[in-house]
Design an enzyme around this catalytic site. Sequence first.
Site, PDB file in Angstrom:
ATOM      1  N   LEU A  71     -15.268  36.806 -26.275  1.00  0.00           N
ATOM      2  CA  LEU A  71     -15.248  36.128 -24.984  1.00  0.00           C
ATOM      3  C   LEU A  71     -16.006  36.930 -23.938  1.00  0.00           C
ATOM      4  O   LEU A  71     -16.053  38.139 -23.993  1.00  0.00           O
ATOM      5  CB  LEU A  71     -13.803  35.927 -24.527  1.00  0.00           C
ATOM      6  N   ASP A 101     -15.551  45.042 -21.504  1.00  0.00           N
ATOM      7  CA  ASP A 101     -14.803  44.659 -22.710  1.00  0.00           C
ATOM      8  C   ASP A 101     -13.320  44.871 -22.439  1.00  0.00           C
ATOM      9  O   ASP A 101     -12.900  44.840 -21.287  1.00  0.00           O
ATOM     10  CB  ASP A 101     -15.293  45.468 -23.917  1.00  0.00           C
ATOM     11  N   GLY A 148     -13.207  42.632 -17.144  1.00  0.00           N
ATOM     12  CA  GLY A 148     -13.062  42.998 -18.543  1.00  0.00           C
ATOM     13  C   GLY A 148     -12.463  41.871 -19.345  1.00  0.00           C
ATOM     14  O   GLY A 148     -12.375  40.721 -18.896  1.00  0.00           O
ATOM     15  N   HIS A 149     -12.011  42.207 -20.551  1.00  0.00           N
ATOM     16  CA  HIS A 149     -11.482  41.210 -21.474  1.00  0.00           C
ATOM     17  C   HIS A 149      -9.965  41.291 -21.629  1.00  0.00           C
ATOM     18  O   HIS A 149      -9.410  40.742 -22.564  1.00  0.00           O
ATOM     19  CB  HIS A 149     -12.150  41.353 -22.843  1.00  0.00           C
ATOM     20  N   GLY A 150      -9.306  42.030 -20.720  1.00  0.00           N
ATOM     21  CA  GLY A 150      -7.852  42.095 -20.753  1.00  0.00           C
ATOM     22  C   GLY A 150      -7.338  43.240 -21.604  1.00  0.00           C
ATOM     23  O   GLY A 150      -8.052  44.199 -21.900  1.00  0.00           O
TER      24      GLY A 150
END
Length: 462
Positions: free
Chosen positions: A462, A258, A280-282
Site C-alpha cells: 500500500l 513504510d 507511513g504504512h502504520g
Amino acid sequence: MEKILLITLLVMVAVAHAHADNSIYDEMFMLEEFEDLHTSDEIEQELLEIPGWKSERGSKVLVNVDGFGAVGDGITDDTQAFLSAWNKSCSIPKSVFLVPERRRYLLKPAAFKGPCADKLIIQIDGTIVAPDDPKNWDPKNPRTWLHFSKLKGVSFQGAGVIDGSGGKWWDSSCKRNKSNPCREAPTALTIQSSSAVSVNGLNIQNSQQMHFVISNSDSVRVLNVKISAPESSPNTDGIHITKSTNVVIQDCKIGTGDDCISIVNGSSGIKMKNIYCGPGHGISIGSLGKDNSTGIVTKIVLDNAYFKETTNGLRIKTWQGGSGYVRAVRFENVRVENIANPIIIDQFYCDSPKSCKNQTSAVEISQIVYRNISGTTKSARAMKFACSDTVPCNKIVLGNINLEKDDGTVETYCNSATGFGYGYVHPSADCLQSSDKDMHSDQKEDIEIVQPFKDDHIHTEL
C-alpha cells in the site's frame, strides 16, 4: 477496576451469545490473560535506570572519537577512527564512547562488535552521516551501515543524528521506478545478537532502506527516539523487529515511507506505548509466510498510539502458502486521523510485481483484541478481516470502536473471520459472528452476503 469491568462486560456478552458454541468462553479467558501484559509500570521504572555519563564523569572513562583521528567535517572518511575508538572503549569497564556535538562524521559501513566490558555508554551527540552515492558503497556490505552485535548491558543515548543520506538509494529503487532492478539496500542502525540494551533520545533519518533493525536480541528498550524520512521513500521502515523477545518501544515519533514499526518472525513479548506514527504504512505484524516459510509472532501489545494520514493503522499481513501463527495481540487506546485502513488483517498479502497464486496453507491468526480505537478513515471499509478460507482468523475481539468517514458511511468486511464485539462497536462487526465468508456489516443494515471487490484477495504494497 478496569479488569473487573472488562470481565463483567464479557460475561454479559457470553449470556447474549448463549446459543453459540463454547468458543465465547475461551475468548473470555483469553482476554483475562491479556490483562497481565502490562506496558506502563516496568517501562517507567526502567526509564529511571538509564545512566547519565555527564553526571558520573568521575567514574567514567571518556573515549572521544576525535582523539583517534576523527575529523568531523562531513567530508573526511572517519570510519577507521570510529573503529579504533570502539576497540578502546569496548575493552574498558564503565567507558563512554563519545561522538561529540556540533560535528558531522562521515562513516562507511562499519561493524562494532562485542562483547564489551561492563556498562558501556555510546553517547551520540553529533551527526553521523553515510556516503550519499550507492556507487561508492562496499558490495561486501549491501544490507548494513552501522552494525552493532554481541552487546550486553550497553546504553545508546544522546541527542545526535544518524543520517543515512538515502536520496539516491530511493531514486534507484524498483519501488520508485519499475525499470530499476530490485536490489538490497542498507539499514542505518542494526542491533543484533544482543541483550539488555537501551536506546534513548537518538534521531535516525533518511535511511537507505530500514532505519533501525533489532535482530536476534532480548531485552531491548527504545525510548524517546525520533525516526523520519519522506513519505515517498521506499521500504524505509522505522523500527523493524525480527527474532527478538522482550522489546519495549516507548515515547517514539516515527514518520517514514513504510511501516512505522514492523514485527516479523520469531518475535515475542513486544510492548509499544505512546507511539506517534505518520506518515507511513502504520504498525504491522508481518509480513509473514513469504515463499512458504513459517512465521510465529506472539504476545504483542500496543497501548496509546496516534496515527495521522497513514495508509494503514493496525495491520497484520501474511502471504498465502505460509505456516505458523500470530496470536495473543492487543491493540488499545488508539486514535487515527484520516487514514486508509484503520484495522486490517490481510492473509492475502502480495508485495510482488506479479500476482500471487492461490494456496491453501496460511499463517493462523487468532486471539487478536482491538480496544478503544477511534477516529476517521478514508476508506468505507474501516475494518477489514480478509482471512484464509482454509485457515480462518478466529477469536477476533472488538471493544469500544468508533470509526467514522467524513463523506460517507463505513462498514466492516469479513472473509473467513470469527469473533465478537462488546461495548460500542461502529461500524458494526456482526459479520464476525458468522463463519460465512465474504460478508460485511455496518450500523444501519443487517448482515448480507455480498460479492467481494475485485481486489479483495489481490494485494500489493500500500
